[in-house]
Scaffold this motif. Sequence first.
Motif, PDB file in Angstrom:
ATOM      1  N   ASP A  18       0.841  -1.189   0.000  1.00  0.00           N
ATOM      2  CA  ASP A  18       0.000   0.000   0.000  1.00  0.00           C
ATOM      3  C   ASP A  18       0.878   1.243   0.000  1.00  0.00           C
ATOM      4  N   ASP A  19       0.779   2.063  -1.062  1.00  0.00           N
ATOM      5  CA  ASP A  19       1.609   3.258  -1.148  1.00  0.00           C
ATOM      6  C   ASP A  19       0.817   4.538  -0.913  1.00  0.00           C
ATOM      7  N   LYS A  20      -0.352   4.418  -0.276  1.00  0.00           N
ATOM      8  CA  LYS A  20      -1.189   5.606  -0.096  1.00  0.00           C
ATOM      9  C   LYS A  20      -0.577   6.611   0.872  1.00  0.00           C
ATOM     10  N   ASP A  22       2.703   7.380   0.825  1.00  0.00           N
ATOM     11  CA  ASP A  22       3.974   7.848   0.285  1.00  0.00           C
ATOM     12  C   ASP A  22       4.092   9.367   0.313  1.00  0.00           C
TER      13      ASP A  22
END
Length: 326
Positions: A18-20, A22
């Motif tokens: 999950d790169d939310k 970043d």
Amino acid sequence: RLPRCRRRSVPPNEVMGDDKFDGLFMTVAQQAGGIDPLFDAFFGFLRRKTDYYSGAGDLSKAEQTMQGAFARHKQAYQKDNEEKEAKDAKTAAKRRADEAARMKVIEEEKAAAAAPPGRFEEVVDEPAKPEPSVAAAAAGAPAAEGAPAAEEESKGAKPVHNGGQTDKYRWTQTLGDLNVFIEVPPGTRAKALDVKITNTKLQLGLKGQPLMIDGDLHARVKGEDCFWTVEDNKIINLTLQKVNAMEWWNRVIVGDPEIDTQKVEPENSNLSDLDGETRQTVEKMMYDQRQKQMGKPTSEEQKKQDMLAKFMEQHPEMDFSNAKMS
């Protein structure tokens, strides 16, 4: 303090994709000013606002949680790096093979041109030649229909690695992307730089100082795919992804010195690598270029001649002796 959260165990080989967060982490990293301060800030947050240290009842468990996360992401990094190196090696090997095949064709053509003509020539079927370079066609094709390419005037400086140099930077290119190299004072770190790349514009400089580069790009790029790094704390390396991967740039910034794109030395690329529509366009361009070099009509000119011939056949009573093709 944050309310207690139930601990979720993560399998040893599982890495959260999950790169939310970043954007949030990038902001924190930039404000912290480095990796070490970032870790200090994060573990300070865990200490002050969560039950990370006290919730497990045993400080060693908190440490094990941290080490487990590190081990998972270390393994993921190693896997990604191995895949990247394998892909790069495969691409490099293909380029070397393509270049060797291209050079072989060039040498064969030179040898054929240098051979003395015989008194009689035997007409035979020519063996199929390797597909010509798409990039070479893009570099050598005339910009507009008219005079042959050999008659066009040279414009701009001779390319160096298909790019050039200005008083502020040097640059290189392939058909798909560009690399721009800017020298900065030794010891410069990324956090001291202000870099902004959009689809049409580039701005770059040291924070608190006038911009070193500020202008419109020669053509559109994929802003979201562009990136930059600082090499040896003294050179900025910008990588710009072109939107039009069939065009050689004659400059990076509008108004900067230009190079002569007719003199680039393109990498080899086979027609079979292209999609159907692009392949048809390139084949037509290459056919027209060969026709002009031989003093023969291009595909468009041939089409007009065929139309005129058909019309003359349908109307024999008309005089076309003074007809001119335009």
